[in-house]
Scaffold this motif. Structure first.
Motif, PDB file in Angstrom:
ATOM      1  N   GLY A   1      27.680  -6.273  -3.573  1.00  0.00           N
ATOM      2  CA  GLY A   1      28.342  -5.797  -2.370  1.00  0.00           C
ATOM      3  C   GLY A   1      28.168  -6.691  -1.165  1.00  0.00           C
ATOM      4  N   GLY A   2      27.708  -7.934  -1.356  1.00  0.00           N
ATOM      5  CA  GLY A   2      27.504  -8.839  -0.229  1.00  0.00           C
ATOM      6  C   GLY A   2      28.564  -9.914  -0.148  1.00  0.00           C
ATOM      7  N   LEU A   3      28.266 -10.946   0.658  1.00  0.00           N
ATOM      8  CA  LEU A   3      29.205 -12.047   0.851  1.00  0.00           C
ATOM      9  C   LEU A   3      28.744 -13.334   0.188  1.00  0.00           C
ATOM     10  N   SER A   4      27.619 -13.253  -0.538  1.00  0.00           N
ATOM     11  CA  SER A   4      27.108 -14.399  -1.285  1.00  0.00           C
ATOM     12  C   SER A   4      26.925 -15.621  -0.392  1.00  0.00           C
ATOM     13  N   MET A   5      26.437 -15.404   0.830  1.00  0.00           N
ATOM     14  CA  MET A   5      26.259 -16.487   1.786  1.00  0.00           C
ATOM     15  C   MET A   5      24.995 -17.276   1.470  1.00  0.00           C
ATOM     16  N   PRO A   6      25.066 -18.605   1.486  1.00  0.00           N
ATOM     17  CA  PRO A   6      23.852 -19.412   1.256  1.00  0.00           C
ATOM     18  C   PRO A   6      22.822 -19.164   2.347  1.00  0.00           C
ATOM     19  N   GLN A   7      21.580 -19.226   1.984  1.00  0.00           N
ATOM     20  CA  GLN A   7      20.513 -19.028   2.958  1.00  0.00           C
ATOM     21  C   GLN A   7      20.446 -20.204   3.928  1.00  0.00           C
ATOM     22  N   LEU A   8      20.425 -19.911   5.215  1.00  0.00           N
ATOM     23  CA  LEU A   8      20.272 -20.964   6.214  1.00  0.00           C
ATOM     24  C   LEU A   8      18.834 -21.479   6.249  1.00  0.00           C
ATOM     25  N   THR A   9      17.914 -20.659   5.762  1.00  0.00           N
ATOM     26  CA  THR A   9      16.513 -21.082   5.677  1.00  0.00           C
ATOM     27  C   THR A   9      16.277 -21.791   4.348  1.00  0.00           C
ATOM     28  N   SER A  10      17.132 -22.759   4.081  1.00  0.00           N
ATOM     29  CA  SER A  10      17.027 -23.561   2.865  1.00  0.00           C
ATOM     30  C   SER A  10      17.675 -24.911   3.155  1.00  0.00           C
ATOM     31  N   ALA A  11      17.637 -25.790   2.177  1.00  0.00           N
ATOM     32  CA  ALA A  11      18.214 -27.129   2.352  1.00  0.00           C
ATOM     33  C   ALA A  11      19.729 -27.053   2.170  1.00  0.00           C
ATOM     34  N   ILE A  12      20.443 -26.696   3.217  1.00  0.00           N
ATOM     35  CA  ILE A  12      21.893 -26.572   3.114  1.00  0.00           C
ATOM     36  C   ILE A  12      22.515 -27.966   3.024  1.00  0.00           C
ATOM     37  N   THR A  13      23.546 -28.080   2.206  1.00  0.00           N
ATOM     38  CA  THR A  13      24.216 -29.354   1.992  1.00  0.00           C
ATOM     39  C   THR A  13      25.717 -29.184   2.189  1.00  0.00           C
ATOM     40  N   LYS A  14      26.400 -30.293   2.287  1.00  0.00           N
ATOM     41  CA  LYS A  14      27.854 -30.262   2.446  1.00  0.00           C
ATOM     42  C   LYS A  14      28.516 -29.694   1.202  1.00  0.00           C
ATOM     43  N   GLU A  15      27.891 -29.940   0.039  1.00  0.00           N
ATOM     44  CA  GLU A  15      28.481 -29.454  -1.218  1.00  0.00           C
ATOM     45  C   GLU A  15      28.322 -27.949  -1.377  1.00  0.00           C
ATOM     46  N   SER A  16      27.280 -27.343  -0.793  1.00  0.00           N
ATOM     47  CA  SER A  16      27.063 -25.902  -0.942  1.00  0.00           C
ATOM     48  C   SER A  16      27.521 -25.141   0.306  1.00  0.00           C
ATOM     49  N   PHE A  17      26.825 -25.353   1.403  1.00  0.00           N
ATOM     50  CA  PHE A  17      27.147 -24.612   2.620  1.00  0.00           C
ATOM     51  C   PHE A  17      28.497 -25.039   3.186  1.00  0.00           C
ATOM     52  N   GLY A  18      28.823 -26.325   3.054  1.00  0.00           N
ATOM     53  CA  GLY A  18      30.120 -26.792   3.545  1.00  0.00           C
ATOM     54  C   GLY A  18      31.272 -26.117   2.818  1.00  0.00           C
ATOM     55  N   VAL A  19      31.137 -25.956   1.517  1.00  0.00           N
ATOM     56  CA  VAL A  19      32.173 -25.266   0.734  1.00  0.00           C
ATOM     57  C   VAL A  19      32.266 -23.799   1.139  1.00  0.00           C
ATOM     58  N   TYR A  20      31.111 -23.193   1.424  1.00  0.00           N
ATOM     59  CA  TYR A  20      31.122 -21.801   1.875  1.00  0.00           C
ATOM     60  C   TYR A  20      31.871 -21.672   3.196  1.00  0.00           C
ATOM     61  N   LEU A  21      31.628 -22.602   4.118  1.00  0.00           N
ATOM     62  CA  LEU A  21      32.324 -22.572   5.403  1.00  0.00           C
ATOM     63  C   LEU A  21      33.831 -22.702   5.210  1.00  0.00           C
ATOM     64  N   GLN A  22      34.235 -23.514   4.246  1.00  0.00           N
ATOM     65  CA  GLN A  22      35.661 -23.658   3.967  1.00  0.00           C
ATOM     66  C   GLN A  22      36.264 -22.344   3.486  1.00  0.00           C
ATOM     67  N   GLY A  23      35.513 -21.611   2.654  1.00  0.00           N
ATOM     68  CA  GLY A  23      35.999 -20.327   2.175  1.00  0.00           C
ATOM     69  C   GLY A  23      36.026 -19.273   3.260  1.00  0.00           C
ATOM     70  N   CYS A  24      35.121 -19.404   4.231  1.00  0.00           N
ATOM     71  CA  CYS A  24      35.034 -18.419   5.305  1.00  0.00           C
ATOM     72  C   CYS A  24      36.045 -18.694   6.412  1.00  0.00           C
ATOM     73  N   TYR A  25      36.181 -19.950   6.806  1.00  0.00           N
ATOM     74  CA  TYR A  25      37.001 -20.290   7.972  1.00  0.00           C
ATOM     75  C   TYR A  25      38.297 -21.019   7.631  1.00  0.00           C
ATOM     76  N   GLY A  26      38.507 -21.343   6.365  1.00  0.00           N
ATOM     77  CA  GLY A  26      39.738 -22.016   5.992  1.00  0.00           C
ATOM     78  C   GLY A  26      40.930 -21.073   5.982  1.00  0.00           C
TER      79      GLY A  26
END
Length: 386
Positions: free
Chosen positions: A205-230
Motif C-alpha cells: 500500500g505504499g509508493l515504493s520510494m527509495p530511502q533518502l537515508t541511503s546511497a541514492i544514485t541516478k539509476e535508482s532515485f533518478g528513475v524514481y523521480l522520473q516516475g513521480c514528476y515525469g
C-alpha cells in the motif's frame, strides 16, 4: 549674559516602530509587483501543463476497476487556472467582507490577491504515473473536481484565520498559506506527510520510494523521480536534470519549472531590492546545498542527484523565493534573516530525509516561523529617542 531659561531645548526625537516604507515604493506597489511575478509563474506553468490530461486514460480505467469514481479528466493546466481563479476569488471576497464588517481591519485587495496565488502555487496537483497502481494517494486532493473544494477551503481558512485574525492579534506567527495547507491536509496525514506510505512497497500500500537515508544514485532515485514528476502520459522521460530544472508534472505548480521561478524570483529581487528579504533566500539555498553534500558524504551515492532533488523539488525552489521571504512572518533584522534561512535549509533536508516527506520545506517553514520573535532580538540596534 544669556538667560538660560530662554534657551529653547531640542524636541525629543520620536521614532516609529518598524517597518518603515518611504519614498515612491508603497505597500500596494510591492504587492502589485509580487502579484505580477506570481501571475507569470502561474501562466507559464499552465502552458507547460496544458498538454497533460489528468487522470490519464490508463489511470481512469484503473481507478474505475478499483471502484474509485468521481474524477474529471481535464488538462492539468486548466485545473491550475481554475484553482487560481477560485483561490484568488475566495481570498479577495473574504478580505472585502472582513474589511467592511470589522472596524479595525482594512480592505487590501492586492495583498489578498497575492495570497490567493501563493495558495494556488503551493497546492500540490497532478497524478504521477506511479498512481495508476496505487490507491493510498489522496487522489481526490490532487485532481478535479475535489481539488477545487480543497483549494477554496485552504484560501478561506488561510485568509480569515492565519492572515486576518493573526494580524488582529498583533503579530502573525505562521505563514498563512503554509499553515492553511497543513491544516487542510491533516486528514490525509498518512498519505502525504508520514513515512510509512512513502517507503512501503506497492503491494503493502505504499509508493515504493527509495530511502533518502541511503546511497541514492541516478539509476535508482533518478528513475524514481522520473516516475513521480515525469509526464504521466509518456512511457519515456527526459533526463533527471531536465526534469528537475525545466518541467515537473506533479507537485507544487509554483515549482513546475525551476528555471522560470529563478528568473522571475531574481527579477523581483532586483525590483524590490530594498524590501525583498533576499538574505533568507540566499542562505536557505546555501544551507540546503551544504546539507545535501554532507548527507552524500555520510550515506554515499551521487551528489548531483541528491542536490537536484533537494534544491529543485517544487516545494523547495518556490518556497525559497516566495514564501520564506514573507515580510510579516520572518525576521526584521539582517542577522535574524540569515539564521532563519540557515535553519530553514537544515530542517528542510532533515525532514525530507528522515520522514521521506517531499514537502519538507513546508513543515520546516512553520517550525522556523515560531522562532521569529526570538530571532528579531538578534542584531537589533538599541532604540533611541522615545
Amino acid at each position: 549674559m544669556t538667560n538660560q531659561s530662554s534657551v529653547e531645548k531640542p524636541k525629543d526625537l520620536v521614532v516609529s516602530p518598524p517597518p518603515q516604507i518611504n519614498g515612491t515604493m508603497s505597500k500596494t506597489r510591492v504587492m502589485t509587483y509580487t502579484f505580477i511575478a506570481l501571475l507569470i509563474i502561474t501562466i507559464a506553468t499552465a502552458a507547460i501543463w496544458w498538454p497533460v490530461m489528468t487522470p490519464t486514460e490508463m489511470q481512469m480505467a484503473t481507478f474505475t476497476e478499483a471502484g474509485l469514481t468521481g474524477f474529471l479528466a481535464m488538462p492539468l493546466g486548466a485545473i491550475l487556472l481554475v484553482n487560481a481563479l477560485i483561490a484568488v476569488g475566495v481570498a479577495v471576497l473574504s478580505d472585502f467582507i472582513i474589511g467592511k464588517a470589522a472596524a479595525d481591519s482594512e480592505v487590501n485587495t492586492m495583498s489578498a490577491a497575492v495570497f490567493g496565488l501563493i495558495v494556488t502555487l503551493c497546492y500540490s496537483l497532478g497524478l504521477p504515473g506511479m498512481a495508476k497502481a496505487v490507491e493510498v494517494m489522496p487522489l481526490e486532493v490532487l485532481s478535479a473536481p475535489g481539488c477545487f473544494i480543497f483549494i477554496a477551503l485552504t484560501s478561506f481558512l488561510g485568509l480569515v484565520i492565519f492572515k486576518k485574525l493573526q494580524g488582529m492579534a498583533g503579530r502573525k506567527y505562521l505563514n498563512p498559506a503554509a499553515a492553511a495547507k497543513f491544516i487542510v491536509l491533516l486528514p490525509f496525514l498518512f498519505s502525504t506527510f508520514l513515512i510509512k506510505e512513502h517507503w512501503a512497497p506497492y503491494d503493502a500500500g505504499g509508493l515504493s520510494m527509495p530511502q533518502l537515508t541511503s546511497a541514492i544514485t541516478k539509476e535508482s532515485f533518478g528513475v524514481y523521480l522520473q516516475g513521480c514528476y515525469g509526464n504521466p502520459g509518456l512511457t519515456s522521460h527526459p533526463s533527471t536534470e531536465s526534469l528537475m530544472l525545466l518541467t515537473k508534472f506533479h507537485g507544487w505548480p509554483g515549482g513546475a519549472s525551476s528555471i522560470v521561478v529563478i528568473i522571475v524570483g531574481v527579477a523581483l529581487i532586483f525590483l524590490l531590492r530594498n524590501y525583498f528579504k533576499w538574505k533568507i533566500t540566499a542562505t536557505y539555498f546555501g544551507s540546503v546545498t551544504v546539507m545535501s553534500l554532507i548527507m552524500t558524504g555520510i550515506y554515499g551515492g551521487d551528489p548531483m542527484t541528491r542536490l537536484l532533488f533537494e534544491l529543485f523539488i517544487g516545494s523547495s525552489i518556490f518556497l525559497g523565493f516566495f514564501m520564506a521571504t514573507d515580510p510579516a512572518t520572518t525576521p526584521y533584522t539582517r542577522n535574524g534573516q540569515i539564521i532563519f534561512g540557515i535553519g530553514l535549509g537544515v530542517l528542510t533536508v532533515l525532514i525530507q530525509m528522515y520522514m521521506n516527506f517531499f514537502g519538507g520545506a513546508l513543515l520546516a517553514l512553520l517550525i522556523m516561523n515560531l522562532t521569529v520573535p526570538l530571532l528579531d532580538r538578534i542584531g537589533i540596534n538599541k532604540p533611541f529617542g522615545r
